[in-house]
Design a protein around this motif. Structure first.
Motif, PDB file in Angstrom:
ATOM      1  N   TYR A 136       0.835  -1.208   0.000  1.00 37.19           N
ATOM      2  CA  TYR A 136       0.000   0.000   0.000  1.00 37.19           C
ATOM      3  C   TYR A 136       0.866   1.253   0.000  1.00 37.19           C
ATOM      4  O   TYR A 136       0.601   2.210  -0.750  1.00 37.19           O
ATOM      5  CB  TYR A 136      -0.912  -0.018   1.223  1.00 37.19           C
ATOM      6  CG  TYR A 136      -1.802   1.192   1.351  1.00 37.19           C
ATOM      7  CD1 TYR A 136      -2.985   1.288   0.632  1.00 37.19           C
ATOM      8  CD2 TYR A 136      -1.453   2.245   2.191  1.00 37.19           C
ATOM      9  CE1 TYR A 136      -3.807   2.406   0.746  1.00 37.19           C
ATOM     10  CE2 TYR A 136      -2.257   3.359   2.319  1.00 37.19           C
ATOM     11  CZ  TYR A 136      -3.435   3.438   1.585  1.00 37.19           C
ATOM     12  OH  TYR A 136      -4.231   4.550   1.697  1.00 37.19           O
ATOM     13  N   GLU A 139       2.525   1.786  -3.374  1.00 37.09           N
ATOM     14  CA  GLU A 139       1.587   2.183  -4.426  1.00 37.09           C
ATOM     15  C   GLU A 139       1.178   3.647  -4.304  1.00 37.09           C
ATOM     16  O   GLU A 139       1.021   4.351  -5.318  1.00 37.09           O
ATOM     17  CB  GLU A 139       0.340   1.303  -4.370  1.00 37.09           C
ATOM     18  CG  GLU A 139      -0.701   1.652  -5.415  1.00 37.09           C
ATOM     19  CD  GLU A 139      -1.948   0.781  -5.341  1.00 37.09           C
ATOM     20  OE1 GLU A 139      -2.905   1.054  -6.091  1.00 37.09           O
ATOM     21  OE2 GLU A 139      -1.961  -0.174  -4.520  1.00 37.09           O
ATOM     22  N   HIS A 140       1.034   4.135  -3.072  1.00 38.48           N
ATOM     23  CA  HIS A 140       0.432   5.451  -2.878  1.00 38.48           C
ATOM     24  C   HIS A 140       1.408   6.556  -2.485  1.00 38.48           C
ATOM     25  O   HIS A 140       1.070   7.740  -2.608  1.00 38.48           O
ATOM     26  CB  HIS A 140      -0.676   5.357  -1.822  1.00 38.48           C
ATOM     27  CG  HIS A 140      -1.838   4.508  -2.234  1.00 38.48           C
ATOM     28  ND1 HIS A 140      -2.829   4.957  -3.080  1.00 38.48           N
ATOM     29  CD2 HIS A 140      -2.143   3.213  -1.942  1.00 38.48           C
ATOM     30  CE1 HIS A 140      -3.719   4.000  -3.276  1.00 38.48           C
ATOM     31  NE2 HIS A 140      -3.332   2.926  -2.606  1.00 38.48           N
ATOM     32  N   THR A 142       3.947   8.759  -3.500  1.00 36.68           N
ATOM     33  CA  THR A 142       4.588   9.223  -4.734  1.00 36.68           C
ATOM     34  C   THR A 142       5.167  10.633  -4.613  1.00 36.68           C
ATOM     35  O   THR A 142       5.952  11.044  -5.462  1.00 36.68           O
ATOM     36  CB  THR A 142       3.581   9.204  -5.899  1.00 36.68           C
ATOM     37  OG1 THR A 142       2.457  10.038  -5.553  1.00 36.68           O
ATOM     38  CG2 THR A 142       3.100   7.774  -6.167  1.00 36.68           C
TER      39      THR A 142
END
Length: 255
Positions: A136, A139-140, A142
């Motif tokens: 998680y 993925e998030h 950034t």
């Protein structure tokens, strides 16, 4: 102990009970210094199994507790994943602090107890997190402030890791805890006393509430929300304080 601390103690005791009765290894969340102290001072009759603590490397401050059954017949690993966070373009990257990294991860909706130490060196960060959240986060996460970042899993990390240190020399009247802290942090004597008596100071991971506690060579002092230092060359009228250079300053935070 306050209500929250009593609830934590009960949760830890329950994890110990489950490990004992089901003969499996159980793990706590990441525990801070105060929470680790609660674990270490919990009466033995409340813990049915023995335990070990670890945070991903030998000098980690935030650690998980593993409760172990008496008849442990299988190997176990702490559910910790190590994530490297680095800027996509170093040339245009901001100088990010511990607060920046921690804030960005927690803004993803992740609680602090799911995260271990954050080590910052050479313009990047190493984050220790619960294994279940690694995907998680990758993925998030950034962007941190205005810097675009990338993440990757580190398959190995040196258990013997030590941060680089900065040196602060000074003169002390004695090797008492309050005296050495006064050298390390530019605070009044009353504020230093308040930190110690307010259960915010730990020496080698153990809570110390006595101002007159005498330090020894190489002791590691941690002050909650203010940082960590290593005391060296301790003797009256001389002391050398070492700060992990990339992670902590006198005004910084432990990572």
């Amino acid at each position: 102990m306050n209500k929250e601390e009593l609830l934590l103690q009960k949760r830890l005791a329950e994890l110990s009970r489950i490990a004992y009765t089901r003969e499996i290894v159980t793990f706590s969340e990441f525990l801070n210094l105060n929470e680790l102290n609660i674990l270490h001072t919990t009466p033995k009759d409340m813990l049915l199994s023995h335990y070990k603590t670890y945070g991903g490397y030998g000098l980690s401050e935030r650690q998980m507790a593993a409760f172990l059954p008496d008849a442990l017949y299988y190997d176990y690993q702490y559910p910790i994943q190590i994530i490297e966070i680095s800027p996509v373009n170093r040339k245009f990257a901001e100088e990010l602090s511990h607060r920046d990294y921690l804030g960005a991860v927690m803004n993803l909706g992740i609680e602090r107890c799911k995260l271990g130490d954050i080590l910052i060196e050479d313009g990047k960060a190493i984050l220790f997190a619960k294994e279940e959240l690694a995907g998680y986060i990758m993925e998030h996460l950034t962007r941190i402030r205005h810097t675009t970042v990338k993440t990757s899993i580190l398959s190995a990390f040196e258990d013997s890791y030590e941060p680089r240190y900065e040196e602060l020399k000074g003169t002390v009247a004695s090797v008492r805890l309050d005296t050495v802290l006064s050298l390390a942090y530019p605070l009044s004597r009353s504020k230093i006393t308040g930190l110690i008596e307010g259960a915010r100071v730990f020496v080698n991971g153990k809570l110390v509430t006595s101002n007159g506690y005498r330090l020894k060579e190489g002791d590691i002092l941690s002050v909650r929300k203010m940082g960590r230092i290593t005391a060296s060359c301790l003797r009256p009228r001389k002391a050398v304080i070492w700060y992990p250079s990339a992670n902590i300053s006198r005004r910084g935070r432990i990572c």
